[in-house]
Design an enzyme around this catalytic site. Sequence first.
Site, PDB file in Angstrom:
ATOM      1  N   LYS A 207       0.855  -1.189   0.000  1.00 36.01           N
ATOM      2  CA  LYS A 207       0.000   0.000   0.000  1.00 36.01           C
ATOM      3  C   LYS A 207       0.887   1.234   0.000  1.00 36.01           C
ATOM      4  CE  LYS A 207      -3.418   2.480   2.734  1.00 36.01           C
ATOM      5  NZ  LYS A 207      -4.370   2.406   3.838  1.00 36.01           N
ATOM      6  N   LYS A 260      -2.037  -1.535  -3.902  1.00 36.16           N
ATOM      7  CA  LYS A 260      -2.970  -0.415  -3.790  1.00 36.16           C
ATOM      8  C   LYS A 260      -2.219   0.896  -3.720  1.00 36.16           C
ATOM      9  CE  LYS A 260      -5.785   1.786  -0.361  1.00 36.16           C
ATOM     10  NZ  LYS A 260      -6.128   1.903   1.009  1.00 36.16           N
TER      11      LYS A 260
HETATM   12  C1  PBG Z   1      -7.373   3.596   5.656  1.00 34.19           C
HETATM   13  C2  PBG Z   1      -7.675   3.291   4.243  1.00 34.19           C
HETATM   14  C3  PBG Z   1      -7.516   4.153   3.161  1.00 34.19           C
HETATM   15  C4  PBG Z   1      -8.009   3.488   2.049  1.00 34.19           C
HETATM   16  C5  PBG Z   1      -8.431   2.226   2.462  1.00 34.19           C
HETATM   17  N1  PBG Z   1      -8.204   2.119   3.833  1.00 34.19           N
HETATM   18  C6  PBG Z   1      -7.045   5.560   3.108  1.00 34.19           C
HETATM   19  C7  PBG Z   1      -5.708   5.908   3.563  1.00 34.19           C
HETATM   20  O1  PBG Z   1      -4.851   5.060   3.779  1.00 34.19           O
HETATM   21  O2  PBG Z   1      -5.495   7.107   3.718  1.00 34.19           O
HETATM   22  C8  PBG Z   1      -8.073   4.079   0.666  1.00 34.19           C
HETATM   23  C9  PBG Z   1      -9.191   3.605  -0.189  1.00 34.19           C
HETATM   24  C10 PBG Z   1      -9.556   4.519  -1.303  1.00 34.19           C
HETATM   25  O3  PBG Z   1      -8.949   5.601  -1.533  1.00 34.19           O
HETATM   26  O4  PBG Z   1     -10.498   4.156  -2.019  1.00 34.19           O
HETATM   27  N2  PBG Z   1      -6.373   2.866   6.256  1.00 34.19           N
HETATM   28 ZN    ZN Z   2      -5.907   3.778   8.314  1.00 36.31          ZN
END
Ligand code: PBG
Ligand code: ZN
Length: 341
Positions: A207, A260
């Site tokens: 991520k 992601k």
């Molecule tokens: C939070 C989380 C996020 C997303 C999924 N879980 C946002 C972040 O890390 O700031 C992003 C999903 C999306 O943008 O559709 N941990």
């Molecule tokens: Zn988070």
Amino acid sequence: MSEVRAYSVKRNRILQSGIFNETLRGWQSSKCDVTAKNLMYPVFITENDDDEQDVPSMPGVKRYGVDKLRGHLEPLVRDGLLAILVFGVVDNLPKNESGDGADRPDNPVVRALPKLRRWFPDLTVACDVCLCPYTSHGHCAILHRDGTIDNDASVERIAQIALAYAKAGAHIVAPSDMMDGRVGAIKQTLVDHKLGNVVSVLSYSCKFASAFYGPFREAAKSSPAFGDRKRYQLPPDAAGIALRAAARDVAEGADMLMVKPIMAYADVLKQVKDQYPEYPVFVYQVSGEFAMIYNAARDGIFRLQDGLMEILRGYRRAGADVIITYYAPQILDWIRPKHKL
Ligand code: PBG
Ligand code: ZN
């Protein structure tokens, strides 16, 4: 054989493609098909069970109370929807330093899980596990007084939350916090509570700290109050760290891996899938990617179906087994067998 070669050399011809109709073309691309099996649909669940709120930056996406969510999901499940990814959104539950709201009995996800399991016995329910929607500072971790990350406390807390969702009925827990060691801690906790073989761990293994999460943070009301997430999410240039993160999660017992966002990271997807062909690899088409494609289609750059399906087939071609996308309802409608009356 030699006759054939002599013939083409003599006539100085290049070999020509013998792939000339839709069926023949289809045989070249069976691994790119996007079927219901390849989709997971993210949904936002609010505290008030009758809520239905628009998310301005994500046209067509709503936050639902669980009773409203039922009506929204019913036709989708009829259309073949197999899996959802649940996010809790809170307004009234107090937010604090340790994100206590995440696993309280009155948390919207904890309350929704038994109902979803009862209403949709064939639907697989995954839960995002993180602190950011529930912490006063909006970070995905527990912080020391000086603002640095308390890794041990964070991991312990994340594992507790995963356990609460597992007990409430989640088939899959999906930690998105990115703390070191959380996959192993979750697995161990599930095993200790005899849930190791009935709850699966989908790690947000790769991520990245991305510019594409903006609309989600509006939807989930989870923006950090200060700073950013670069200390715990991966640096976008670092394919090597991404592969090490995937390796670490594999070593800690993750059942499934994720990349992601995906649009700018298809090379990472390909490398992860090549490295771990025996693991299902998920990709998350995140909120900013959703909005960008929506806005392009609205502005007439392409028909939504044409542009989106080309992109998603690309992810399948690069190795994605499952695509997490806010477009799942539209896609299910497009791919549904259309019976003639
Ligand atoms: C939070 C989380 C996020 C997303 C999924 N879980 C946002 C972040 O890390 O700031 C992003 C999903 C999306 O943008 O559709 N941990
Ligand atoms: Zn988070």
